[in-house]
Motif scaffolding. Structure first.
Motif, PDB file in Angstrom:
ATOM      1  N   THR A 146       0.680  -1.293  -0.031  1.00 42.31           N
ATOM      2  CA  THR A 146       0.195   0.009  -0.051  1.00 42.31           C
ATOM      3  C   THR A 146       0.752   1.342   0.206  1.00 42.31           C
ATOM      4  O   THR A 146       2.248   1.301   0.238  1.00 42.31           O
ATOM      5  CB  THR A 146      -0.863   0.067   1.438  1.00 42.31           C
ATOM      6  OG1 THR A 146      -2.025   1.013   0.920  1.00 42.31           O
ATOM      7  CG2 THR A 146      -0.216   0.413   2.416  1.00 42.31           C
ATOM      8  N   HIS A 184       1.137   4.857   2.081  1.00 45.65           N
ATOM      9  CA  HIS A 184       0.598   5.278   3.322  1.00 45.65           C
ATOM     10  C   HIS A 184       0.820   6.931   3.474  1.00 45.65           C
ATOM     11  O   HIS A 184       1.464   7.627   4.403  1.00 45.65           O
ATOM     12  CB  HIS A 184       1.615   4.935   4.432  1.00 45.65           C
ATOM     13  CG  HIS A 184       0.939   4.716   5.886  1.00 45.65           C
ATOM     14  ND1 HIS A 184       0.450   5.628   6.456  1.00 45.65           N
ATOM     15  CD2 HIS A 184       0.956   3.693   6.583  1.00 45.65           C
ATOM     16  CE1 HIS A 184      -0.119   5.345   7.679  1.00 45.65           C
ATOM     17  NE2 HIS A 184      -0.024   4.218   7.873  1.00 45.65           N
ATOM     18  N   GLU A 195      -5.594   3.915   2.579  1.00 47.78           N
ATOM     19  CA  GLU A 195      -4.506   3.140   2.248  1.00 47.78           C
ATOM     20  C   GLU A 195      -5.131   1.959   1.529  1.00 47.78           C
ATOM     21  O   GLU A 195      -5.853   1.139   2.283  1.00 47.78           O
ATOM     22  CB  GLU A 195      -3.622   2.578   3.421  1.00 47.78           C
ATOM     23  CG  GLU A 195      -3.249   3.635   4.252  1.00 47.78           C
ATOM     24  CD  GLU A 195      -2.743   3.194   5.699  1.00 47.78           C
ATOM     25  OE1 GLU A 195      -2.168   2.281   5.927  1.00 47.78           O
ATOM     26  OE2 GLU A 195      -3.340   3.956   6.716  1.00 47.78           O
TER      27      GLU A 195
END
Length: 531
Positions: free
Chosen positions: A150, A152, A488
């Motif tokens: 992901t 952030h 996210e």
């Protein structure tokens, strides 16, 4: 629209977009230089997270019948965001750069942080003419492993340094009917919660300020979003009315972690903590505290470690023993039955960091049974206990917070604590004490435990844990709790331990593909025009 990317952590360090009046601001939190991103207090600003983002319960999972144990950097029990040295800590190689974007690559060796297989990950950032930032994350492996990446980034559409007040002016919408159910460590149970009609229901745009007044601990939840045939789908939208800026997020991932930066420093709380900590003999005034230690535990700044110790008492009245100090019931109490001083002994199985002791007393009910002077002692065993401090209590009712120090602002590391009641109010003989909780500093949501090995970091962490000092960001900005938000995109947290979650297993003949598009625009005040 402009963006900046740093090779450390393949990090988004800046996204500059205009507001409705043409004023250009940077709307992602971060630091002025690489050194800032390397500090212990960096909460993953803008970083690429991997191999596995979010949490893995107990740092453990089964893979093809093999027991896999990965590093545990969260509360010393679970893994968070890829471990101590995840993708965010690595310098990525630039494969390609042009006017529109950049492609970076990182090779994670087999066995790193405990994961099988060598993983080669790439992240491609591309700006488009329609004010979109496309992020494409891909990965391949030499051996069956797990991957769930992901980005952030922390957003505040009013400007990265606009703070909490501006963040609360945002509205938010997420296209989801469920969130994953979690325990007190934010570890998924494997269940789902239907959120229609609850404070977590964001299917229609809601004002964050109104919601966070009711949901004091904020949002830190995985939303199970609705995709169109697993294709890239618009899943979330944020809007800041005063600036006119909006952000729409589209992704091909089935989850999005909505996080309102709850673990950033809470300045108001820090001021209250400094005013409420117990007074030592250097300042023997009233030492009552109204703070609830459970709140610090819920926020993740500390963890309660009393359950890791063996407790004993110098004396007790039958039925009013040590179990009364640990039952989380304020109506019960330990009652001593002997001569002063009355001792509570707390022996740990291993050397343990201690930052604070909380004691619950009630002078209004207990009167002469209430302690008036307490000695705090520490050592490796009964024979070498050293007195750390004397605490004077003036008619205390409620929780009393006692910071544990070694002569500086650091927490201590010890095998044993002893709480000695030296005297009671009104010259009472025996003591009533209702609850005791022992706090150890932890990394909370974002601070890696590896830094606790460094004395300077222990010093800094302890100072921030008590004072809640804002993080100093770009251009001197002060970043505080709930002054930004994250969206996210991901597969579900701890997915490898739940067969009913989307799989994060990656085989050698497969490619991990994660696409997310951040689209920015403005709505002009007083018109229906949004672009």
């Amino acid at each position: 629209m402009k963006k900046k990317i740093c090779t450390l952590g393949a990090t988004i360090t800046s996204i500059k977009v205009p507001d409705a009046s043409g004023q250009i601001d940077d709307i992602v939190l971060g630091y002025d230089d690489v050194a800032g991103y390397q500090t212990a207090t960096n909460p993953y600003f803008g970083a690429t997270i991997g191999r596995v983002c979010n949490r893995i319960a107990n740092g453990h999972f089964m893979l093809n019948g093999q027991d896999i144990q990965v590093s545990r950097n969260f509360n010393n029990r679970h893994q968070l965001h890829g471990g101590f040295l995840g993708f965010d800590k690595m310098h990525w190689q630039v494969l390609e750069a042009n006017g529109d974007g950049v492609t970076l690559q990182h090779c994670s060796p087999a066995g790193h942080e405990g994961y099988p297989g060598q993983v080669t990950a790439t992240v491609k950032y591309t700006l488009t003419e329609d004010n979109c930032l496309h992020v494409s994350m891909q990965a391949k492996t030499t051996k069956t492993t797990v991957v769930n990446m992901t980005n952030h980034s922390y957003f505040n559409l009013a400007g990265h340094g606009a703070g909490k007040e501006a963040m609360l002016d945002h509205s938010i919408m997420i296209k989801a009917d469920q969130i994953t159910e979690t325990d007190s460590d934010s570890i998924p149970t494997g269940g789902f919660i239907n959120i229609a009609g609850t404070l977590f229901d964001l299917h229609e745009p809601v004002q964050l300020g109104e919601r966070l007044q009711q949901l004091l601990n904020g949002y830190d939840d995985n939303y199970c979003v609705k995709l169109n045939d697993n294709n890239i789908t618009a899943i979330a939208r944020a809007y800041h009315q005063k600036s006119g800026r909006w952000l729409e997020i589209a992704s091909n991932q089935p989850g999005v972690q909505f996080y309102t930066s709850n673990y950033m420093p809470d300045v108001n709380k820090g001021e209250k903590q400094l005013n409420n900590v117990a007074n030592t003999s250097d300042d023997p005034e009233k030492s009552e505290s109204k703070d609830d230690p459970l709140e610090d535990e819920r926020q993740g700044f500390v963890r309660e470690v009393g359950n890791q110790a063996v407790w004993s008492l110098s004396s007790c009245k039958p039925g009013f023993g040590v179990e009364r100090l640990r039952d989380n019931i304020m109506d019960t109490y330990w009652q001593s039955d002997g001569q002063l001083p009355h001792l509570v002994n707390i022996q740990f199985h291993r050397k343990t960091s201690i930052s604070q002791i909380y004691i619950y007393t009630d002078y209004k009910l207990d009167e002469s049974y209430t302690p008036s002077r307490i000695s705090i002692r520490a050592g490796s065993h009964f024979n070498n206990l050293q007195e750390l401090q004397i605490v004077d209590l003036t008619e205390p009712t409620g929780w009393v917070a006692i910071p544990i120090k070694d002569g500086s602002v650091k927490s201590i590391r010890t095998f044993m604590l002893q709480i000695a009641v030296i005297s009671n109010h009104q010259n009472g003989r025996n003591t009533h004490m209702r609850q005791i909780r022992i706090h150890a500093p932890v990394e909370g949501h974002h601070y890696p435990l590896e830094f606790f090995a460094n004395n300077d970091w222990e010093d800094e962490y302890s100072r921030r844990a008590i004072q809640q000092i804002p993080l100093k960001g770009k251009a001197g900005a002060k970043y505080v709790r709930q002054g930004s938000f994250c969206l996210e995109t991901q597969k579900y947290p701890d997915a490898v331990n739940h067969s009913n979650f989307p799989s994060i297993i990656l085989n050698p003949n497969e490619q991990y593909n994660h696409d997310v598009i951040y689209k920015f625009g403005i709505c002009r005040s007083g018109t229906s025009s949004c672009i």
